[in-house]
Design an enzyme around this catalytic site. Structure first.
Site, PDB file in Angstrom:
ATOM      1  CB  SER A  99       7.552   9.863  21.039  1.00 55.07           C
ATOM      2  OG  SER A  99       8.729  10.501  20.581  1.00 55.07           O
TER       3      SER A  99
ATOM      4  CB  THR B  83       2.370  15.691  13.960  1.00 52.24           C
ATOM      5  OG1 THR B  83       1.501  14.569  13.743  1.00 52.24           O
ATOM      6  CG2 THR B  83       2.793  15.720  15.424  1.00 52.24           C
TER       7      THR B  83
ATOM      8  CE  LYS C 276       3.045  20.494  12.749  1.00 50.20           C
ATOM      9  NZ  LYS C 276       4.460  20.930  12.675  1.00 50.20           N
TER      10      LYS C 276
ATOM     11  CG  ASP D 120       6.090  23.916  14.736  1.00 54.48           C
ATOM     12  OD1 ASP D 120       6.382  23.456  15.860  1.00 54.48           O
ATOM     13  OD2 ASP D 120       5.383  23.317  13.909  1.00 54.48           O
TER      14      ASP D 120
ATOM     15  CB  ALA E   9      12.504  21.890  -0.151  1.00 52.66           C
ATOM     16  N   GLY E  10      11.030  20.242   2.781  1.00 51.52           N
ATOM     17  CA  GLY E  10       9.785  19.614   3.199  1.00 51.52           C
ATOM     18  C   GLY E  10       8.917  20.558   4.003  1.00 51.52           C
TER      19      GLY E  10
ATOM     20  CE1 TYR F 219      12.129  13.795  19.842  1.00 51.31           C
ATOM     21  CE2 TYR F 219      11.496  15.509  18.291  1.00 51.31           C
ATOM     22  CZ  TYR F 219      11.172  14.390  19.044  1.00 51.31           C
ATOM     23  OH  TYR F 219       9.906  13.865  18.991  1.00 51.31           O
TER      24      TYR F 219
ATOM     25  N   GLY G 130      16.860  19.975  17.721  1.00 51.66           N
ATOM     26  CA  GLY G 130      15.428  19.800  17.596  1.00 51.66           C
ATOM     27  C   GLY G 130      14.738  19.785  18.936  1.00 51.66           C
TER      28      GLY G 130
ATOM     29  CD  GLN H   8       6.084  22.516  19.890  1.00 54.74           C
ATOM     30  OE1 GLN H   8       4.968  22.965  19.666  1.00 54.74           O
ATOM     31  NE2 GLN H   8       6.278  21.351  20.469  1.00 54.74           N
TER      32      GLN H   8
END
Length: 275
Positions: free
Chosen positions: A17, A64, A68, A105, A129-130, A217, A238, A245
């Site tokens: 966004s 996103t 990715k 990133d 751990a994502g 963020y 964030g 980035q």
């Protein structure tokens, strides 16, 4: 004056966004008249068809998850950084049709930390751990000289983190999420969890915390970040990551450097405040 070109962010509406705000601000500051940056809600199945519609007026794309990874087979080349985590968040489209993938990133995380005076740490802790955790490990590979402790909720996640650690050549120790309060004593804590997950950890923030990098963020500050800051610890947000980035994306897509970091950050802050 540069010829007008197009760029866009693809993925879910929540995750990207702020991207148009940052990129459009950069175009205005750089005097790139006619440049546009839009949003498209594209899933994995629709991605190849979308690529087929891209003409020479396109300069680049931001992506996103899960796009990715899904985008990789559609590219002509992928940077070493992106290949290391099997994730491309930036596609540069050349006028001749060549498609190059990169991951901003990881260097964005490093740049955000350095902006806050964090250049090297002897050890670190990762909460979660994502998908973002793999990028965090790759960033820590550049600044952490010792062991990284990853606090995870399941054995499946633990296995994933071990695999990423081996691939990235990072010394990682896996710990159970129930012991996550211990992470808060590390020289650098990187929180990669969704909103609300770390709220209960705030009560355990030490009296003299070191540094926290919370990749969220919105909402901001998180409960953990607010307590951390109140106790005098360094906090990287964030938004810091998102801006750094995006700076790298703008530079790659436009060929103009440096991108206007301060103006982009201010635009992001205004957009968040207006919500």
């Amino acid at each position: 004056m540069s010829a007008a070109r197009r760029a866009a962010v693809l993925g879910s509406p929540i995750a990207h966004s702020l991207s148009p705000v940052l990129h459009r601000t950069a175009y205005a500051e750089l005097g790139l008249e006619g440049w546009t940056y839009d949003r498209f809600e594209i899933d994995e199945q629709a991605l190849p068809g979308f690529f087929d519609t891209l003409g020479p007026q396109w300069a680049g794309l931001s992506l996103t998850m899960p796009l990715k990874r899904a985008v990789i087979p559609l590219l002509d080349s992928v940077s070493e950084t992106a290949a290391s985590v099997e994730a491309v968040n930036t596609v540069v489209l050349a006028p001749d049709g060549r498609r190059t993938g990169d991951n901003t990133d990881i260097p964005g995380m490093v740049a955000a930390l350095r902006e806050h005076g964090i250049h090297k740490v002897e050890s670190a802790a990762v909460l979660g751990a994502g998908a973002t955790a793999s990028s965090a490990l790759a960033a820590l590979a550049r600044i952490c000289s010792g062991e990284v402790t990853a606090y995870v909720r399941s054995e499946a996640r633990a296995t994933e983190m071990r695999q990423w650690a081996e691939r990235l050549d990072v010394a990682v120790r896996i710990a159970d999420w129930e012991d996550a309060e211990q992470a808060l004593h590390a020289p650098l804590v990187v929180s990669t969890t969704p909103a609300g997950v770390t709220d209960t950890l705030a009560r355990a923030v030490p009296e003299r915390p070191a540094a926290l990098f919370d990749v969220l963020y919105d909402p901001w500050p998180t409960v953990l970040a607010a307590r951390w800051s109140a106790y005098g610890g360094a906090v990287v947000s964030g938004l810091d990551l998102l801006v750094h980035q995006a700076v790298l994306q703008v530079e790659q897509m436009t060929g103009r450097a440096p991108a206007p970091l301060d103006a982009m950050r201010e635009a992001g802050e205004r957009a968040l405040a207006a919500r």
